[in-house]
Design an enzyme around this catalytic site. Structure first.
Site, PDB file in Angstrom:
ATOM      1  N   GLU A  33       0.838  -1.202   0.000  1.00 53.49           N
ATOM      2  CA  GLU A  33       0.000   0.000   0.000  1.00 53.49           C
ATOM      3  C   GLU A  33       0.872   1.252   0.000  1.00 53.49           C
ATOM      4  O   GLU A  33       0.570   2.234  -0.661  1.00 53.49           O
ATOM      5  CB  GLU A  33      -0.914   0.003   1.228  1.00 53.49           C
ATOM      6  CG  GLU A  33      -2.145  -0.857   1.039  1.00 53.49           C
ATOM      7  CD  GLU A  33      -2.881  -1.079   2.350  1.00 53.49           C
ATOM      8  OE1 GLU A  33      -4.054  -0.705   2.428  1.00 53.49           O
ATOM      9  OE2 GLU A  33      -2.257  -1.610   3.293  1.00 53.49           O
ATOM     10  N   PHE A  34       1.945   1.169   0.772  1.00 53.16           N
ATOM     11  CA  PHE A  34       2.856   2.309   0.828  1.00 53.16           C
ATOM     12  C   PHE A  34       3.425   2.595  -0.566  1.00 53.16           C
ATOM     13  O   PHE A  34       3.424   3.731  -1.033  1.00 53.16           O
ATOM     14  CB  PHE A  34       3.988   2.033   1.825  1.00 53.16           C
ATOM     15  CG  PHE A  34       4.901   3.205   2.027  1.00 53.16           C
ATOM     16  CD1 PHE A  34       4.636   4.144   3.004  1.00 53.16           C
ATOM     17  CD2 PHE A  34       6.026   3.372   1.222  1.00 53.16           C
ATOM     18  CE1 PHE A  34       5.465   5.245   3.180  1.00 53.16           C
ATOM     19  CE2 PHE A  34       6.859   4.463   1.384  1.00 53.16           C
ATOM     20  CZ  PHE A  34       6.576   5.404   2.368  1.00 53.16           C
ATOM     21  N   ASP A  35       3.908   1.544  -1.207  1.00 53.71           N
ATOM     22  CA  ASP A  35       4.501   1.717  -2.536  1.00 53.71           C
ATOM     23  C   ASP A  35       3.503   2.315  -3.518  1.00 53.71           C
ATOM     24  O   ASP A  35       3.847   3.139  -4.361  1.00 53.71           O
ATOM     25  CB  ASP A  35       4.989   0.367  -3.081  1.00 53.71           C
ATOM     26  CG  ASP A  35       6.210  -0.114  -2.329  1.00 53.71           C
ATOM     27  OD1 ASP A  35       6.788   0.687  -1.578  1.00 53.71           O
ATOM     28  OD2 ASP A  35       6.576  -1.300  -2.489  1.00 53.71           O
ATOM     29  N   LEU A  81      35.364  13.885  21.193  1.00 56.35           N
ATOM     30  CA  LEU A  81      35.122  13.586  22.598  1.00 56.35           C
ATOM     31  C   LEU A  81      36.415  13.102  23.227  1.00 56.35           C
ATOM     32  O   LEU A  81      37.213  12.429  22.584  1.00 56.35           O
ATOM     33  CB  LEU A  81      34.073  12.479  22.724  1.00 56.35           C
ATOM     34  CG  LEU A  81      32.637  12.827  22.345  1.00 56.35           C
ATOM     35  CD1 LEU A  81      31.787  11.569  22.315  1.00 56.35           C
ATOM     36  CD2 LEU A  81      32.064  13.835  23.330  1.00 56.35           C
ATOM     37  N   GLU A 111      24.589   7.855  27.329  1.00 60.35           N
ATOM     38  CA  GLU A 111      24.065   7.335  26.065  1.00 60.35           C
ATOM     39  C   GLU A 111      25.043   6.316  25.517  1.00 60.35           C
ATOM     40  O   GLU A 111      26.208   6.311  25.894  1.00 60.35           O
ATOM     41  CB  GLU A 111      23.947   8.478  25.040  1.00 60.35           C
ATOM     42  CG  GLU A 111      22.944   9.529  25.421  1.00 60.35           C
ATOM     43  CD  GLU A 111      23.169  10.818  24.632  1.00 60.35           C
ATOM     44  OE1 GLU A 111      23.495  10.740  23.435  1.00 60.35           O
ATOM     45  OE2 GLU A 111      23.045  11.887  25.240  1.00 60.35           O
ATOM     46  N   LYS A 113      27.488   4.987  22.613  1.00 57.89           N
ATOM     47  CA  LYS A 113      28.281   5.646  21.579  1.00 57.89           C
ATOM     48  C   LYS A 113      28.131   4.839  20.297  1.00 57.89           C
ATOM     49  O   LYS A 113      28.675   3.740  20.184  1.00 57.89           O
ATOM     50  CB  LYS A 113      29.742   5.739  22.016  1.00 57.89           C
ATOM     51  CG  LYS A 113      30.605   6.586  21.118  1.00 57.89           C
ATOM     52  CD  LYS A 113      31.940   6.893  21.790  1.00 57.89           C
ATOM     53  CE  LYS A 113      32.788   7.847  20.978  1.00 57.89           C
ATOM     54  NZ  LYS A 113      33.264   7.274  19.718  1.00 57.89           N
ATOM     55  N   GLU A 170      24.496  10.261  14.365  1.00 62.74           N
ATOM     56  CA  GLU A 170      25.410   9.318  13.755  1.00 62.74           C
ATOM     57  C   GLU A 170      24.664   8.548  12.669  1.00 62.74           C
ATOM     58  O   GLU A 170      23.578   8.029  12.921  1.00 62.74           O
ATOM     59  CB  GLU A 170      25.894   8.364  14.864  1.00 62.74           C
ATOM     60  CG  GLU A 170      27.201   7.712  14.615  1.00 62.74           C
ATOM     61  CD  GLU A 170      28.412   8.607  14.884  1.00 62.74           C
ATOM     62  OE1 GLU A 170      28.256   9.788  15.258  1.00 62.74           O
ATOM     63  OE2 GLU A 170      29.531   8.103  14.697  1.00 62.74           O
ATOM     64  N   LYS A 285      27.382  12.640  29.601  1.00 63.02           N
ATOM     65  CA  LYS A 285      27.285  14.094  29.417  1.00 63.02           C
ATOM     66  C   LYS A 285      26.724  14.752  30.671  1.00 63.02           C
ATOM     67  O   LYS A 285      25.780  14.232  31.265  1.00 63.02           O
ATOM     68  CB  LYS A 285      26.363  14.401  28.233  1.00 63.02           C
ATOM     69  CG  LYS A 285      26.858  13.792  26.926  1.00 63.02           C
ATOM     70  CD  LYS A 285      25.858  13.941  25.801  1.00 63.02           C
ATOM     71  CE  LYS A 285      26.377  13.211  24.560  1.00 63.02           C
ATOM     72  NZ  LYS A 285      25.415  13.146  23.477  1.00 63.02           N
ATOM     73  N   LYS A 309      35.288   4.072  26.476  1.00 67.13           N
ATOM     74  CA  LYS A 309      35.424   3.057  25.431  1.00 67.13           C
ATOM     75  C   LYS A 309      35.407   1.656  26.018  1.00 67.13           C
ATOM     76  O   LYS A 309      36.112   1.391  26.988  1.00 67.13           O
ATOM     77  CB  LYS A 309      36.751   3.256  24.679  1.00 67.13           C
ATOM     78  CG  LYS A 309      36.824   4.559  23.917  1.00 67.13           C
ATOM     79  CD  LYS A 309      36.390   4.378  22.472  1.00 67.13           C
ATOM     80  CE  LYS A 309      36.484   5.687  21.736  1.00 67.13           C
ATOM     81  NZ  LYS A 309      37.022   5.652  20.427  1.00 67.13           N
ATOM     82  N   CYS A 406      49.634 -16.264 -11.030  1.00 72.32           N
ATOM     83  CA  CYS A 406      50.001 -16.297 -12.445  1.00 72.32           C
ATOM     84  C   CYS A 406      51.203 -15.426 -12.767  1.00 72.32           C
ATOM     85  O   CYS A 406      51.656 -15.380 -13.903  1.00 72.32           O
ATOM     86  CB  CYS A 406      48.808 -15.904 -13.317  1.00 72.32           C
ATOM     87  SG  CYS A 406      48.392 -14.159 -13.218  1.00 72.32           S
ATOM     88  N   CYS A 421      44.871  -8.417  -9.985  1.00 71.45           N
ATOM     89  CA  CYS A 421      45.608  -9.093 -11.044  1.00 71.45           C
ATOM     90  C   CYS A 421      44.826  -8.849 -12.325  1.00 71.45           C
ATOM     91  O   CYS A 421      43.678  -9.260 -12.442  1.00 71.45           O
ATOM     92  CB  CYS A 421      45.699 -10.591 -10.752  1.00 71.45           C
ATOM     93  SG  CYS A 421      46.234 -11.511 -12.216  1.00 71.45           S
ATOM     94  N   CYS A 427      44.456 -16.039 -15.446  1.00 76.00           N
ATOM     95  CA  CYS A 427      44.855 -16.258 -14.059  1.00 76.00           C
ATOM     96  C   CYS A 427      43.995 -17.377 -13.459  1.00 76.00           C
ATOM     97  O   CYS A 427      42.773 -17.252 -13.406  1.00 76.00           O
ATOM     98  CB  CYS A 427      44.684 -14.945 -13.299  1.00 76.00           C
ATOM     99  SG  CYS A 427      45.151 -15.040 -11.574  1.00 76.00           S
TER     100      CYS A 427
HETATM  101  P1  AMP Z   1      35.662  10.255  18.500  1.00 73.06           P
HETATM  102  O1  AMP Z   1      35.414  10.208  17.012  1.00 73.06           O
HETATM  103  O2  AMP Z   1      36.231   8.996  19.055  1.00 73.06           O
HETATM  104  O3  AMP Z   1      36.348  11.514  18.953  1.00 73.06           O
HETATM  105  O4  AMP Z   1      34.217  10.310  19.164  1.00 73.06           O
HETATM  106  C1  AMP Z   1      33.393  11.405  18.965  1.00 73.06           C
HETATM  107  C2  AMP Z   1      32.272  11.004  18.090  1.00 73.06           C
HETATM  108  O5  AMP Z   1      31.434  10.057  18.691  1.00 73.06           O
HETATM  109  C3  AMP Z   1      31.351  12.136  17.808  1.00 73.06           C
HETATM  110  O6  AMP Z   1      31.836  12.958  16.789  1.00 73.06           O
HETATM  111  C4  AMP Z   1      30.109  11.438  17.396  1.00 73.06           C
HETATM  112  O7  AMP Z   1      30.121  11.271  15.990  1.00 73.06           O
HETATM  113  C5  AMP Z   1      30.209  10.051  17.999  1.00 73.06           C
HETATM  114  N1  AMP Z   1      29.091   9.695  18.871  1.00 73.06           N
HETATM  115  C6  AMP Z   1      28.437   8.504  18.818  1.00 73.06           C
HETATM  116  N2  AMP Z   1      27.455   8.437  19.702  1.00 73.06           N
HETATM  117  C7  AMP Z   1      27.446   9.608  20.359  1.00 73.06           C
HETATM  118  C8  AMP Z   1      26.640  10.126  21.399  1.00 73.06           C
HETATM  119  N3  AMP Z   1      25.644   9.419  21.954  1.00 73.06           N
HETATM  120  N4  AMP Z   1      26.902  11.379  21.812  1.00 73.06           N
HETATM  121  C9  AMP Z   1      27.909  12.106  21.276  1.00 73.06           C
HETATM  122  N5  AMP Z   1      28.707  11.661  20.283  1.00 73.06           N
HETATM  123  C10 AMP Z   1      28.491  10.416  19.838  1.00 73.06           C
HETATM  124 ZN    ZN Z   2      46.846 -13.607 -11.580  1.00 71.41          ZN
END
Ligand code: AMP
Ligand code: ZN
Length: 664
Positions: A33-35, A81, A111, A113, A170, A285, A309, A406, A421, A427
C-alpha cells in the site's frame, strides 16, 4: 479535491507512514500500500512540477547526482570527545568538573556511543535544510541529497520545534543490512565491505543518491545545537528531539550519581552485543545545559562530555605467515596465518589484513606477536603489533608486486585500496572462480559438479571457461580422481540439463561484474535477450530502473571483450537460454493492456505483491484507490467495507482471486 491538495495530503500521509515504519518501528499499512501511494505521489508530482517540494517523501528514492560535495562551514563547531577507559578515569573527570563548577552531585545523561559517521543536520521552520559531515570539525561536506534518502531522518518535523537549530547524530549501518549488502556484493563478484562504520561513512559520499537510498542506513540523533532552544538538560533535549520526529534510541539514562553511571557502563559492556548496530562505548554528558556552558570546551572537545570506550575482546598470538588470495574478480586480499588461539569462544587461525595500506599502517612482520580482536566484523582483525616482543632481526615486509597465482604484475586503480591481477582470462583462480560461480546453486545450479571438480577439470586442461563445460564427454571425466562411471554420467547430465535454466539466471551466471541476481532479472526483463543487452548503449542501460552507471559500464565492458563475445556465442550454439523463453514472454503478455485494477483484501493462492506483479507483467495497471477509471476490484478476504461501497456506487466490477487468475 484539487491536485495541490491531493499532493499535499499524500505527502503528509506518506510522511506519517514513514515515521511509523522507520522511527517507531511499527508499520500501519503494508509495504505494498505504501509503494502504491508513493507511486501515485510520484506520478502527480511528475505531471505537476509547479508543486515541487525539496522535502517531499518522494525524494527518499534518490536520483540526485552530486558531482562535487560543497564545503560548508559549521555554524557551531563539531567537537570530538575525550576518551576514558576505566572507572578511575571517570572519577577523575567527575572531580575535575565539580571543581570547576564548584558544585556537587552533578547529574549525567548516559548514552551509547554509536559507531558510524557523524552528521549535522540543520532544520529551519520545521524543514530539513542541510546535512553536513563533520569534516575537520570546522567545516564539512554538504551531503543533503544523500541524507534525505535515509528513511528515519525526518524531512518535515512534527510538534513544537524551535524555528532554527542543528541536530547532530550518527549515520549507521545496522549489522543485518550490512551482512545482506555484503552477501549481494559477493554474489555480484565484488569485494565485501570491511565494516559497517566505513561503509556508512562511504555511503554519504556516493555521487548517486539513488544508490544511497538502496543502502539500509539509519540515523540516530544525540545532540541539539542552536540558540534559544528552550531545553534545559541533555535528557530533555533527547525527549524533545524524539517528539519532533527524530530517531533517538531509548537506551539513554539519566544518572544522579557516578555509581549509576558505572552501572550503566557495566550493563552495556555486556548487553551491547545484543544491539542491532555497532557501539564502541558510552558517552557521559553533564545533564544541565547551564553547567555545560560553564564548563565549555578545550581545543578539541567539550569538558562536559566524556566517552568511555569498551574493551573489545582481544588476545595476542604469533603471525606465522601471510598468504595472498586472488578472487574471481582478480582482487588480491592478504590474509594473516596465525598461531591458533581462542578468542570470544572460537579458535582463530586467520585474520584479514585487508590491503597493502593496512599492512603498512600496522608495520607488521612475520614472526611478530600481534593483538587480534573481534569487533563487529565477522572475520577477526589484527589491531596492532606487540613491538616489545619483536625480534630485532626481523625485516620489514613489502607487498607482493606480482600475482601469486600467475605472476602478472599487479595493478592498483587510483582511489582503490585493493591490488588487482589484471590477467582476467589467464589467471587460474579467476578462471576457476568464474566457472565455479557459473555452476553455483543460484546460477546454473549444475548437479554433479562441485567446486573441487572444476579445479580438477581445469588442472587437467579440460576446461578453460564455462562454455567448455558443454564439450565435456563422459570418457574424458571417468579417468579423473575420485570419479567413476556413475558420477561422470551425472556430471555430463547435469551440464546438459543446465540448458533449461532460464535466461535471467544465465545472465547472472555469466559473472559480469556488479550484475547480481536482482540486476540480472531487471536486465533480462528490460531487454529480453543477450543480443539486445550486448547492443544496448550506456543510456539505454541506465534507463532501466535501478541500473546505475557503474553497472552499465561494466556490462558494456564485458561485451566489448572479444573473448566474452565468443564464449556467449558458443553458449548459444550449445542451446543455453539466452533470451526470455516463449512461455515467459507469454507471461509478459498484453492481455490486460488498458485495464486498471484495484487490489483489496487478503488472498489465498498468490500474495498481494504477486497479484500486483501479475497485473503489471500482463500490461495492466494497479491503482491504489477506486475511481471511475477503475475496471476491476480484485477482492480477497477482509476487503475493506468502504472500498466495497465505493465500488458498488461507481458500478466497478468486483471479482475474486480465481476470476482474476482465469482472466489470464
Ligand atoms: P571520536 O570520534 O572517538 O572523537 O568520538 C566522537 C564522536 O562520537 C562524535 O563525533 C560522534 O560522531 C560520535 N558519537 C556517537 N554516539 C554519540 C553520542 N551518543 N553522543 C555524542 N557523540 C556520539
Ligand atoms: Zn593472476
Amino acid at each position: 479535491m484539487n491536485i495541490e491538495e491531493k499532493i499535499k495530503n499524500l505527502r503528509e500521509e506518506l510522511s506519517k507512514h514513514n515515521y511509523s515504519y522507520y522511527v517507531l518501528d511499527s508499520p500501519v499499512i503494508s509495504d505494498f500500500e505504501f509503494d502504491m501511494k508513493l507511486k501515485e505521489l510520484q506520478e502527480l508530482e511528475e505531471a505537476h512540477p509547479e508543486f515541487y517540494d525539496p522535502n517531499s517523501p518522494s525524494v527518499r528514492v534518490g536520483g540526485m547526482i552530486t558531482r562535487n560535495f560543497e564545503t560548508v562551514v559549521h555554524e557551531h563547531r563539531m567537537y570530538s570527545l575525550d576518551n576514558s577507559y576505566s572507572r578511575e578515569d571517570l572519577l577523575e573527570w567527575e572531580k575535575r568538573i565539580e571543581k570547576i563548577l564548584g558544585a556537587e552531585n552533578v547529574n549525567f545523561t548516559c548514552e551509547l556511543k554509536y559507531d558510524g559517521a557523524s552528521i549535522s543536520i540543520t532544520y529551519e521552520n520545521g524543514k530539513l535544510l542541510r546535512a553536513v559531515t563533520r569534516g575537520d570539525g570546522f567545516q564539512g561536506d554538504d551531503v543533503t541529497n544523500n541524507v534525505k534518502t535515509i528513511r528515519s531522518v525526518p524531512l518535515v518535523l512534527r510538534g513544537d520545534y524551535p524555528p532554527k537549530f542543528d541536530i547532530r547524530g550518527e549515520i549507521i549501518l545496522p549489522y543485518e543490512g550490512f551482512t545482506k549488502m555484503n552477501q549481494e556484493r559477493i554474489e555480484a563478484g565484488e569485494d565485501p565491505y570491511m565494516n559497517p562504520r566505513n561503509t556508512a561513512s562511504g555511503s554519504l559520499k556516493l555521487q548517486d543518491s539513488a544508490e544511497v537510498a538502496r543502502r539500509p542506513l539509519d540515523c540516530l540523533l544525540y545532540n541539539l545545537t542552536g540558540n534559544n532552544l528552550g531545553v534545559h538538560t541533555q535528557f530533555e533535549s533527547l525527549q524533545k528531539a524524539r517528539e519532533w520526529g527524530f530517531k533517538v534510541p531509548d537506551t539513554a539514562r539519566l544518572c544522579h550519581t557516578v555509581q549509576e553511571v558505572f552501572e550503566f557502563v557495566d550493563y552495556w559492556d555486556i548487553h551491547r552485543h545484543a544491539m542491532p548496530y555497532e557501539t564502541d562505548g558510552v558517552v557521559i554528558k553533564v545533564n544541565d545545559i547551564v553547567q555545560q556552558e560553564e564548563l565549555g570546551y578545550t581545543a578539541k572537545s567539550p569538558r562536559w562530555a566524556m566517552a568511555y570506550k569498551f574493551k573489545a575482546e582481544q588476545v595476542s598470538t604469533r603471525l606465522n605467515s601471510i598468504s595472498y588470495q586472488v578472487g574471481r574478480t582478480g582482487a588480491v586480499t592478504p590474509v594473516a596465518n596465525l598461531e591458533p588461539v581462542l578468542l570470544a569462544g572460537t579458535t582463530v587461525k586467520r585474520a584479514s589484513l585487508h590491503n597493502a595500506d593496512q599492512m603498512e599502517k600496522l608495520d607488521i612482520r612475520i614472526g611478530d606477536e600481534v593483538f587480534v580482536e573481534k569487533g563487529g566484523e565477522i572475520i577477526p582483525k589484527i589491531i596492532a603489533v606487540d613491538f616489545t616482543k619483536r625480534d630485532p632481526e626481523s625485516l620489514p615486509l613489502s607487498y607482493i608486486s606480482n600475482c601469486p597465482e600467475c605472476g602478472t604484475p599487479l595493478i592498483r586503480k587510483p582511489g582503490e585500496a585493493q591490488h588487482y591481477c589484471p590477467n582476467t582470462y589467464g589467471c587460474p583462480p579467476q578462471i576457476t572462480g568464474r566457472i565455479q560461480h557459473y555452476i553455483s546453486r543460484k546460477a546454473m545450479d549444475i548437479e554433479g559438479l562441485g567446486s573441487e571438480t572444476v579445479e580438477l577439470l581445469f588442472k587437467e586442461g579440460l576446461i578453460d571457461n564455462y562454455a567448455d563445460l558443454y564439450e565435456l564427454t563422459k570418457d574424458q571425466v571417468v579417468p579423473l580422481e575420485r570419479m567413476a562411471e556413475k558420477s561422470a554420467e551425472n556430471l555430463v547430465n547435469g551440464i546438459e540439463k543446465s540448458k533449461e535454466i532460464p535466461f535471467e539466471r544465465v545472465l547472472f551466471a555469466l559473472g559480469i561484474r556488479y550484475v547480481g541476481e536482482t540486476v540480472a532479472k531487471k536486465l533480462a526483463r528490460a531487454f529480453g535477450s543477450i543480443e539486445n543487452i550486448s547492443k544496448a548503449s550506456l543510456e539505454e542501460l541506465c534507463a532501466v530502473d535501478e541500473i546505475g552507471i557503474k553497472i552499465a559500464e561494466s556490462v558494456i565492458e564485458f561485451f566489448s571483450d572479444e573473448g566474452n563475445v565468443l564464449i556467449v556465442k558458443r553458449l548459444r550454439d550449445y542451446g543455453v537460454q539466452l533470451e526470455i523463453s516463449a512461455d515467459k514472454l507469454e507471461n509478459l503478455s498484453d492481455a490486460l493492456k488498458g485495464v486498471t485494477f484495484v487490489v483489496s483484501g487478503v488472498f489465498e493462492k498468490v500474495s498481494r505483491n504477486e497479484l500486483k506483479k501479475l497485473i503489471e507483467d500482463n500490461g495492466g495497471k494497479v491503482a491504489s484507490s477506486i475511481s471511475s477509471k477503475t475496471n476491476y476490484v480484485v477482492a480477497g478476504a477482509n476487503m475493506g467495507p468502504s472500498k466495497k461501497d465505493k465500488a458498488e456506487k461507481l458500478g466497478v466490477a468486483i471479482i475474486s482471486e480465481d476470476d482474476f487468475l482465469n482472466m489470464l
